[in-house]
Scaffold this motif. Structure first.
Motif, short mmCIF file in Angstrom:
data_model
loop_
_atom_site.label_atom_id
_atom_site.label_comp_id
_atom_site.label_asym_id
_atom_site.label_seq_id
_atom_site.Cartn_x
_atom_site.Cartn_y
_atom_site.Cartn_z
N UNK A 187 48.32 -115.21 -4.68
CA UNK A 187 48.24 -114.03 -3.51
C UNK A 187 49.34 -113.28 -3.83
N UNK A 188 48.80 -111.92 -4.01
CA UNK A 188 49.93 -110.84 -4.15
C UNK A 188 50.85 -110.63 -3.01
N UNK A 189 51.87 -110.04 -3.58
CA UNK A 189 52.85 -109.75 -2.50
C UNK A 189 52.63 -108.85 -1.32
N UNK A 190 51.86 -107.90 -1.70
CA UNK A 190 51.26 -106.88 -0.68
C UNK A 190 50.30 -107.63 0.21
N UNK A 191 49.50 -108.59 -0.20
CA UNK A 191 48.60 -109.63 0.54
C UNK A 191 49.28 -110.35 1.46
N UNK A 226 52.46 -109.85 2.52
CA UNK A 226 53.16 -108.78 3.31
C UNK A 226 52.41 -108.63 4.57
N UNK A 227 50.87 -108.16 4.18
CA UNK A 227 50.19 -108.05 5.47
C UNK A 227 49.93 -109.50 6.28
N UNK A 228 49.80 -110.49 5.31
CA UNK A 228 49.60 -111.86 6.21
C UNK A 228 50.81 -112.02 6.91
N UNK A 229 51.91 -111.76 6.58
CA UNK A 229 53.39 -111.76 7.42
C UNK A 229 53.22 -111.01 8.53
N UNK A 230 52.77 -109.98 8.43
CA UNK A 230 52.67 -108.75 9.78
C UNK A 230 51.50 -109.32 10.66
#
Length: 153
Positions: free
Chosen positions: A1-5, A7-11
């Motif tokens: 999973x990408x970092x951006x993905x 980050x979205x999952x964390x949010x």
């Protein structure tokens, strides 16, 4: 999973934990005793919030803001007028038009009740730039729309 993905999952994870707490706290805001017997519904709160923060308005203006038919607003205004919460008066600039406002008697209780929420939003949104506030509001609006079955695109 990408970092951006991630980050979205964390949010998302954070918001999924935060939202029930926010809703729970909002629900615990006590309706003032003098308004308790009025059996105010969520639809009334939006109407009262517009009148409290924006001042008197016509039924058509309120209908536009609430995104409902003018007849729906007219029924709510009639109901709340009979309960002594709202009053209608003639617009001095256009005698055919009626303006709706919160009665002087009920304004302090409504202001104290809805004002607490507004004060919390003011503290939370105050440090943000206008663009950040706009993004925040647009994000919440999109969330609400998609949660309600709106277009997921």
């Amino acid at each position: 999973m990408s970092t951006a993905g991630s980050d979205v999952d964390d949010a998302i994870r954070t918001l999924l934990l935060l939202m029930p707490r926010m809703v729970g706290r909002a629900k615990r805001l006590r309706v003032p005793e003098e308004l308790h017997s009025l059996a105010l519904a969520p639809r009334h709160l939006s109407l009262l919030a517009y009148l409290l923060f924006d001042g008197e308005s016509s039924v058509n203006e309120l209908a536009q803001r609430l995104e409902v038919a003018p007849t729906t607003v007219s029924l709510m205004v009639g109901e709340l007028s009979r309960k002594g919460v709202l009053e209608r008066r003639e617009d001095p600039a256009d005698r055919r038009r009626k303006l709706v406002s919160i009665t002087a008697e009920r304004r302090p209780a409504i202001d104290g009740w809805l004002g607490r929420s507004a004060a919390a939003w003011r503290v939370a949104l105050g440090p943000l730039t206008a663009a950040e506030r706009r993004t925040f509001v647009e994000t919440l609006t999109a969330y609400e729309r998609h949660l309600g079955g709106g277009d997921p695109a």
